[in-house]
Structures are given as structure tokens and as C-alpha cells.
Enzyme design. Structure first.
Site: not given
Length: 292
Positions: A154, A121, A142, A192
Site C-alpha cells: 500500500e 500502517s 506498507h 488493516n
């Protein structure tokens, strides 16, 4: 992708790798965990089996279902044992060179249509894919942590990712019970970019005495509707992992909100990494990564 359940290889037997392997075996996939360290590998396998055993004790899984799932998991320290894999999911530490080298080595081992997924990520999917002679088959996937409990993955294409690889990836993720969102190949993706600064803010609040770890966790779950408070989540993820991810994002984005707080530095230096060491923000009777 074929209609049968694919053979899945997971590279890395740490928190994320073992969690992703658990997702795959529960979905009916034959799953092979690879790690260079035999001790890490055994710990990852124990994590998967321990979660299945606990699911039976809690009445969330039938004993026979858990037995069949446990029979689908195996481990190896030898890359050639992954030759039959149809999906390879890389979940090793965030080092670009190591990820590139792994995919390059696997080019000569697995089939030409084997999907290469990277769980990064913070690093460029395009850069990781350049380690393979077939970058068109590399896709960023991710998994949100903890992978067995969180539905979201993701999906980020690299510059040369082919449409067939993207489509096969979303098909696979749907088949193993995940919800996907498509994002761009940018540091932090979506989750994130929001999560790391927020977690850092919670740590700063704790350090400033705004509340205890228990009260902040309770406030977040009770008022914001999060399934887990920030300090319980950080203990599952691992303080060392948080430190690495936060530092890499800070280095790329130069936004001070991403820089890991001093408390994180102290905890990592003390070896208080969370569930995997038995102590983080909380202490634990066992170090099963996905226990409650």
C-alpha cells in the site's frame, strides 16, 4: 531513480524488516539492514539467509542465485554506514517519536534525493515525515505480511510528499516485484482496516469453541481462498505485533472490533508470540519467520 538497481537500507531487523530486506536482495539490490541491537541484527540476517537456503532445498532457487543474493545482504548498527542508500525503508516498532528521530538523523547522512519509506500502517505518514527536514521525500509503503510471499504494497503519500517521490516509489516497488495500491494517509490504510477486525473475529471464534485452530485455518484457506489461515498468519506476524497494531487502531478509531481479544493478551504475557519464539497458536521446530 536510476536504471541500475538501487542501494536499499532497511531500518529494523525484525519480522517485517528482514522480510523487506529479503524482497530487495532477491530483486538484485545491494541491501543493508540496520538495527540498534547486534543480536537482533544477526537474527534478521540469519532469517534472510535461512530463507534463501530453504528456497534452494525446495528447488525454488538455484544454488548460485541464492549465493549471489546472500552476498548482497549486509548488516550494521551504525547509521553512517547507510550514507550511499538511495532508498531507506523504515520498519521499526510503531513509535512516532522514534521514527521521526531516525529520519531526522538520516537527513544529515544520506543524499538529498534519497527516498524515505515508512512501513507504518497505524501512524500518520505526514506526522512521521515531519521528523525530516525534507518531508517531500517521505512516502508510506506498507508491505503486507509476510513481505517475501505477499505481492501487495500500500502506498500512501503524506501531506507534503512530492510527485517525484511518489513516482520513484512506485517505480521501485514495481522493480522489486510488488503490486501497488494507492491509499490515503489514514489509520490502517486499506488492508488493516479489514484484516485486524477479521483476525480478532477468528480469535474470538476459537476462544468460543466454534472450531479448532486447524479447522478454522482449513476453512479459511479451503473455502475463502486465502493463501494462509488466520492463525498461521498471526504466528508469522507475531502476536505482540498484532496486539500493538490492533491497540493503536482502536485508540484512533474507537471501534471495539479493533481491540485485541483477551486471548492475545494472555499469549503475549506468556511469551507465545508465534514463529519467532517457537510457539504461538502452533509450535515450531525452528523459528524461521517465513518457513512453511
Amino acid at each position: 531513480m536510476t536504471t541500475k538497481e538501487p542501494i536499499v537500507a532497511v531500518l529494523g531487523a525484525g519480522t517485517m524488516g528482514s522480510g523487506i530486506a529479503l524482497v530487495a536482495v532477491r530483486a538484485g539490490c545491494r541491501t543493508i539492514i540496520h538495527d540498534l541491537s547486534q543480536s537482533n541484527l544477526e537474527r534478521g540476517l540469519d532469517t534472510v539467509r535461512g530463507f534463501l537456503d530453504k528456497s534452494v532445498r525446495l528447488g525454488k532457487m538455484a544454488p548460485e542465485e541464492a549465493r549471489q543474493a546472500a552476498a548482497r545482504i549486509e548488516g550494521t548498527t551504525d547509521l553512517p554506514d547507510l550514507a550511499d542508500a538511495e532508498v531507506v525503508i523504515e520498519a521499526i516498532y510503531e513509535d512516532l517519536g522514534a521514527k521521526q528521530q531516525l529520519f531526522g538523523e538520516l537527513d544529515g547522512i544520506v543524499g538529498e534525493r534519497t527516498l524515505f519509506h515508512t512501513n507504518t500502517s497505524t501512524l500518520s505518514v505526514t506526522a512521521i515525515a515531519s521528523g525530516s527536514r525534507r518531508p517531500e521525500r517521505v512516502v508510506g509503503t506498507h508491505y503486507c505480511n509476510p513481505a517475501p510471499l505477499m505481492k501487495l504494497v500500500e502506498v500512501a503519500d503524506g501531506r507534503h510528499t512530492a510527485s517525484w517521490a511518489h513516482d520513484a516509489t512506485t517505480e521501485f516497488l514495481t522493480a522489486v516485484g510488488k503490486t501497488t495500491v494507492v491509499t490515503k494517509d489514514r489509520p490502517g490504510f486499506i488492508v488493516n482496516r479489514f484484516l485486524i477486525p477479521w483476525e480478532n473475529s477468528c480469535i474470538h471464534a476459537l476462544d468460543a469453541g466454534l472450531g479448532t485452530k486447524e479447522s478454522i485455518d482449513t476453512a479459511v484457506t479451503g473455502a475463502l481462498g486465502h493463501p494462509m489461515g488466520p492463525f498461521r498468519l498471526l504466528d508469522v506476524v507475531g502476536l505482540d505485533i498484532h496486539q500493538q497494531v490492533a491497540t493503536r487502531l482502536y485508540e484512533q478509531l474507537r471501534d471495539p472490533r479493533f481491540f485485541p481479544p483477551p486471548m492475545v493478551e494472555r499469549m503475549v504475557a506468556a511469551g507465545d508470540l508465534g514463529r519467532k519464539t517457537g510457539r504461538g497458536f502452533y509450535t515450531y521446530d525452528d523459528n524461521r519467520l517465513f518457513g512453511s
